[in-house]
Design a protein around this motif. Structure first.
Motif, PDB file in Angstrom:
ATOM      1  N   MET A  50      -5.539  -6.472   7.710  1.00 52.56           N
ATOM      2  CA  MET A  50      -4.804  -6.489   8.974  1.00 52.56           C
ATOM      3  C   MET A  50      -4.731  -7.892   9.558  1.00 52.56           C
ATOM      4  O   MET A  50      -3.732  -8.259  10.183  1.00 52.56           O
ATOM      5  CB  MET A  50      -5.451  -5.518   9.957  1.00 52.56           C
ATOM      6  CG  MET A  50      -4.672  -5.343  11.267  1.00 52.56           C
ATOM      7  SD  MET A  50      -2.886  -5.017  11.057  1.00 52.56           S
ATOM      8  CE  MET A  50      -2.954  -3.547  10.059  1.00 52.56           C
ATOM      9  N   GLN A  51      -5.769  -8.700   9.364  1.00 51.31           N
ATOM     10  CA  GLN A  51      -5.699 -10.096   9.808  1.00 51.31           C
ATOM     11  C   GLN A  51      -4.558 -10.828   9.106  1.00 51.31           C
ATOM     12  O   GLN A  51      -3.829 -11.603   9.724  1.00 51.31           O
ATOM     13  CB  GLN A  51      -7.033 -10.797   9.537  1.00 51.31           C
ATOM     14  CG  GLN A  51      -8.152 -10.385  10.483  1.00 51.31           C
ATOM     15  CD  GLN A  51      -9.508 -10.954  10.092  1.00 51.31           C
ATOM     16  OE1 GLN A  51      -9.796 -11.162   8.910  1.00 51.31           O
ATOM     17  NE2 GLN A  51     -10.369 -11.194  11.077  1.00 51.31           N
ATOM     18  N   LYS A  52      -4.417 -10.566   7.822  1.00 50.65           N
ATOM     19  CA  LYS A  52      -3.345 -11.185   7.042  1.00 50.65           C
ATOM     20  C   LYS A  52      -1.978 -10.740   7.550  1.00 50.65           C
ATOM     21  O   LYS A  52      -1.058 -11.548   7.710  1.00 50.65           O
ATOM     22  CB  LYS A  52      -3.511 -10.807   5.566  1.00 50.65           C
ATOM     23  CG  LYS A  52      -2.645 -11.609   4.604  1.00 50.65           C
ATOM     24  CD  LYS A  52      -3.257 -12.961   4.356  1.00 50.65           C
ATOM     25  CE  LYS A  52      -2.570 -13.693   3.213  1.00 50.65           C
ATOM     26  NZ  LYS A  52      -3.120 -15.056   3.026  1.00 50.65           N
ATOM     27  N   LEU A  53      -1.847  -9.439   7.809  1.00 50.72           N
ATOM     28  CA  LEU A  53      -0.569  -8.911   8.285  1.00 50.72           C
ATOM     29  C   LEU A  53      -0.239  -9.442   9.672  1.00 50.72           C
ATOM     30  O   LEU A  53       0.894  -9.870   9.929  1.00 50.72           O
ATOM     31  CB  LEU A  53      -0.618  -7.381   8.295  1.00 50.72           C
ATOM     32  CG  LEU A  53       0.633  -6.666   8.828  1.00 50.72           C
ATOM     33  CD1 LEU A  53       1.860  -7.056   8.016  1.00 50.72           C
ATOM     34  CD2 LEU A  53       0.433  -5.155   8.810  1.00 50.72           C
ATOM     35  N   TRP A 233       4.471  -6.372   5.600  1.00 50.40           N
ATOM     36  CA  TRP A 233       3.532  -5.772   4.638  1.00 50.40           C
ATOM     37  C   TRP A 233       4.152  -5.729   3.245  1.00 50.40           C
ATOM     38  O   TRP A 233       3.501  -6.033   2.250  1.00 50.40           O
ATOM     39  CB  TRP A 233       3.135  -4.374   5.093  1.00 50.40           C
ATOM     40  CG  TRP A 233       2.198  -3.685   4.148  1.00 50.40           C
ATOM     41  CD1 TRP A 233       2.535  -2.838   3.127  1.00 50.40           C
ATOM     42  CD2 TRP A 233       0.775  -3.823   4.088  1.00 50.40           C
ATOM     43  NE1 TRP A 233       1.414  -2.425   2.452  1.00 50.40           N
ATOM     44  CE2 TRP A 233       0.318  -3.012   3.016  1.00 50.40           C
ATOM     45  CE3 TRP A 233      -0.155  -4.533   4.840  1.00 50.40           C
ATOM     46  CZ2 TRP A 233      -1.036  -2.905   2.696  1.00 50.40           C
ATOM     47  CZ3 TRP A 233      -1.497  -4.430   4.512  1.00 50.40           C
ATOM     48  CH2 TRP A 233      -1.923  -3.627   3.450  1.00 50.40           C
ATOM     49  N   GLN A 234       5.414  -5.356   3.175  1.00 53.67           N
ATOM     50  CA  GLN A 234       6.113  -5.303   1.889  1.00 53.67           C
ATOM     51  C   GLN A 234       6.127  -6.688   1.231  1.00 53.67           C
ATOM     52  O   GLN A 234       5.857  -6.825   0.028  1.00 53.67           O
ATOM     53  CB  GLN A 234       7.538  -4.807   2.094  1.00 53.67           C
ATOM     54  CG  GLN A 234       8.379  -4.714   0.821  1.00 53.67           C
ATOM     55  CD  GLN A 234       7.980  -3.544  -0.057  1.00 53.67           C
ATOM     56  OE1 GLN A 234       7.982  -2.407   0.405  1.00 53.67           O
ATOM     57  NE2 GLN A 234       7.619  -3.804  -1.300  1.00 53.67           N
ATOM     58  N   LYS A 235       6.415  -7.715   2.012  1.00 52.81           N
ATOM     59  CA  LYS A 235       6.476  -9.074   1.477  1.00 52.81           C
ATOM     60  C   LYS A 235       5.104  -9.551   0.999  1.00 52.81           C
ATOM     61  O   LYS A 235       4.991 -10.186  -0.055  1.00 52.81           O
ATOM     62  CB  LYS A 235       7.033 -10.032   2.538  1.00 52.81           C
ATOM     63  CG  LYS A 235       8.517  -9.836   2.819  1.00 52.81           C
ATOM     64  CD  LYS A 235       9.006 -10.767   3.917  1.00 52.81           C
ATOM     65  CE  LYS A 235      10.480 -10.544   4.215  1.00 52.81           C
ATOM     66  NZ  LYS A 235      10.949 -11.407   5.341  1.00 52.81           N
ATOM     67  N   LEU A 236       4.067  -9.258   1.762  1.00 49.07           N
ATOM     68  CA  LEU A 236       2.712  -9.643   1.359  1.00 49.07           C
ATOM     69  C   LEU A 236       2.306  -8.955   0.066  1.00 49.07           C
ATOM     70  O   LEU A 236       1.680  -9.561  -0.815  1.00 49.07           O
ATOM     71  CB  LEU A 236       1.711  -9.289   2.458  1.00 49.07           C
ATOM     72  CG  LEU A 236       1.755 -10.146   3.729  1.00 49.07           C
ATOM     73  CD1 LEU A 236       0.885  -9.521   4.815  1.00 49.07           C
ATOM     74  CD2 LEU A 236       1.298 -11.577   3.439  1.00 49.07           C
ATOM     75  N   ASN A 237       2.668  -7.700  -0.054  1.00 49.73           N
ATOM     76  CA  ASN A 237       2.348  -6.956  -1.273  1.00 49.73           C
ATOM     77  C   ASN A 237       3.112  -7.515  -2.468  1.00 49.73           C
ATOM     78  O   ASN A 237       2.547  -7.745  -3.540  1.00 49.73           O
ATOM     79  CB  ASN A 237       2.687  -5.481  -1.080  1.00 49.73           C
ATOM     80  CG  ASN A 237       2.303  -4.638  -2.275  1.00 49.73           C
ATOM     81  OD1 ASN A 237       1.169  -4.256  -2.460  1.00 49.73           O
ATOM     82  ND2 ASN A 237       3.289  -4.339  -3.122  1.00 49.73           N
ATOM     83  N   GLU A 241      -0.198 -11.679  -2.249  1.00 48.28           N
ATOM     84  CA  GLU A 241      -1.136 -12.316  -1.318  1.00 48.28           C
ATOM     85  C   GLU A 241      -2.291 -11.399  -0.904  1.00 48.28           C
ATOM     86  O   GLU A 241      -3.324 -11.867  -0.413  1.00 48.28           O
ATOM     87  CB  GLU A 241      -0.392 -12.794  -0.073  1.00 48.28           C
ATOM     88  CG  GLU A 241       0.546 -13.965  -0.329  1.00 48.28           C
ATOM     89  CD  GLU A 241       1.240 -14.429   0.939  1.00 48.28           C
ATOM     90  OE1 GLU A 241       0.529 -14.889   1.856  1.00 48.28           O
ATOM     91  OE2 GLU A 241       2.483 -14.315   1.015  1.00 48.28           O
ATOM     92  N   LEU A 242      -2.127 -10.092  -1.096  1.00 48.40           N
ATOM     93  CA  LEU A 242      -3.182  -9.160  -0.714  1.00 48.40           C
ATOM     94  C   LEU A 242      -4.219  -8.947  -1.822  1.00 48.40           C
ATOM     95  O   LEU A 242      -5.338  -8.497  -1.555  1.00 48.40           O
ATOM     96  CB  LEU A 242      -2.578  -7.808  -0.328  1.00 48.40           C
ATOM     97  CG  LEU A 242      -1.559  -7.824   0.822  1.00 48.40           C
ATOM     98  CD1 LEU A 242      -1.016  -6.423   1.053  1.00 48.40           C
ATOM     99  CD2 LEU A 242      -2.172  -8.384   2.105  1.00 48.40           C
ATOM    100  N   LYS A 243      -3.862  -9.279  -3.048  1.00 53.50           N
ATOM    101  CA  LYS A 243      -4.741  -8.983  -4.189  1.00 53.50           C
ATOM    102  C   LYS A 243      -6.119  -9.643  -4.085  1.00 53.50           C
ATOM    103  O   LYS A 243      -7.129  -9.007  -4.426  1.00 53.50           O
ATOM    104  CB  LYS A 243      -4.052  -9.388  -5.491  1.00 53.50           C
ATOM    105  CG  LYS A 243      -2.931  -8.437  -5.881  1.00 53.50           C
ATOM    106  CD  LYS A 243      -2.318  -8.822  -7.231  1.00 53.50           C
ATOM    107  CE  LYS A 243      -1.221  -7.833  -7.623  1.00 53.50           C
ATOM    108  NZ  LYS A 243      -0.605  -8.185  -8.923  1.00 53.50           N
ATOM    109  N   PRO A 244      -6.220 -10.895  -3.636  1.00 50.94           N
ATOM    110  CA  PRO A 244      -7.566 -11.497  -3.531  1.00 50.94           C
ATOM    111  C   PRO A 244      -8.486 -10.757  -2.567  1.00 50.94           C
ATOM    112  O   PRO A 244      -9.706 -10.737  -2.765  1.00 50.94           O
ATOM    113  CB  PRO A 244      -7.274 -12.919  -3.045  1.00 50.94           C
ATOM    114  CG  PRO A 244      -5.882 -13.192  -3.487  1.00 50.94           C
ATOM    115  CD  PRO A 244      -5.164 -11.890  -3.370  1.00 50.94           C
ATOM    116  N   ILE A 245      -7.920 -10.144  -1.533  1.00 51.76           N
ATOM    117  CA  ILE A 245      -8.746  -9.394  -0.579  1.00 51.76           C
ATOM    118  C   ILE A 245      -9.283  -8.133  -1.246  1.00 51.76           C
ATOM    119  O   ILE A 245     -10.473  -7.802  -1.110  1.00 51.76           O
ATOM    120  CB  ILE A 245      -7.930  -9.050   0.685  1.00 51.76           C
ATOM    121  CG1 ILE A 245      -7.379 -10.325   1.337  1.00 51.76           C
ATOM    122  CG2 ILE A 245      -8.796  -8.276   1.679  1.00 51.76           C
ATOM    123  CD1 ILE A 245      -6.459 -10.074   2.515  1.00 51.76           C
TER     124      ILE A 245
END
Length: 261
Positions: A50-53, A233-237, A241-245
């Motif tokens: 959520m911080q990332k988003l 969220w779609q763009k981050l996925n 960018e979300l994979k390292p978390i």
């Protein structure tokens, strides 16, 4: 007129981006690896996603420590903006926009196998198997099968309904309940981090598996804000960018985003 319509549309989008934005997210003290509090700092899979988003849409993120049932009520009233681990169902859709999923939740009956009878089927709990006391979270969804079985007297009398995730874990460790319904990732984290008595507890039976979402309150957030969050969220996925978390917490990345707005 076309140029006027275009100007109005551009003004609307710019307004969403420019207005001061603070998102209020419900958190509980002890829900690792998803929500973890150390001192005054919050971390964990759900927190860091959520911080990332929030950063991607130029919003500040504020954490509100609240038990699950209270957080659900506050969100429905528009006094909180975000819940994590929300299972999708039609009844909740008027109150929440579901963005994600952010995790594939696998709910197990968890307890000490040396102290409890063996189980192979969920219906045994409603037929002839008595575990004593099973802690369940008020307002949590454990699938249609469990919902129907829990109305039967044999299972209903075993259920201890509580309002806080933290209470559920504490009750099990203190021996005040014999089993809990919990996501398998929580048990795995306990054991990896050598929590007290964690090695005693094992998954006894899978109850339900389902994707869970970030639930955004439709009472407190505009439709334009929610659409911007879903797009981000779609763009981050898509960008990875979300994979390292997910890798940090040893959690499998869930399926392709499928928001339900």
């Amino acid at each position: 007129m076309r140029w006027l319509f275009g100007l109005l549309l551009l003004s609307s989008v710019a307004g969403v981006a420019a207005e001061d934005c603070t998102l209020r997210m419900s958190v509980e003290t002890d829900f690792p690896p998803h929500i973890i509090k150390q001192g005054e700092q919050w971390s964990g899979l759900s927190v860091e996603l959520m911080q990332k988003l929030a950063a991607s849409v130029a919003c500040k993120l504020e954490f509100v420590n609240s038990p699950w049932l209270r957080a659900l009520q506050l969100s429905e009233a528009g006094e909180l903006d975000i819940l994590s681990h929300l299972s999708f169902n039609i009844e909740r859709q008027p109150q929440f926009a579901f963005i994600g999923p952010h995790h594939n939740e696998a709910i197990y009956l968890i307890g000490d196998p040396t102290q409890l009878p063996a189980l192979t089927q969920l219906h045994q709990l409603a037929d002839d198997t008595d575990l004593g006391r099973i802690a369940v979270l008020h307002g949590a969804y454990y699938g249609e099968d469990f919902k129907q079985l829990s109305s039967k007297p044999q299972l209903a009398q075993q259920l201890v309904v509580i309002s806080s995730i933290q209470d559920k874990l504490a009750l099990l460790r203190a021996g005040r309940v014999n089993a809990i319904l919990e996501d398998i990732s929580v048990l795995q984290y306990w054991q990896q981090q050598d929590y007290p008595q964690a090695s005693m507890f094992q998954p006894l039976l899978k109850v339900y598996e389902s994707p869970v979402y970030f639930g955004f309150s439709k009472k407190s957030l505009s439709a334009a804000r929610i659409k911007a969050l879903a797009s981000a969220w779609q763009k981050l996925n898509d960008s990875g960018e979300l994979k390292p978390i997910y890798a940090k917490y040893q959690i499998t990345t869930p399926q392709t985003p499928a928001p339900k707005l």
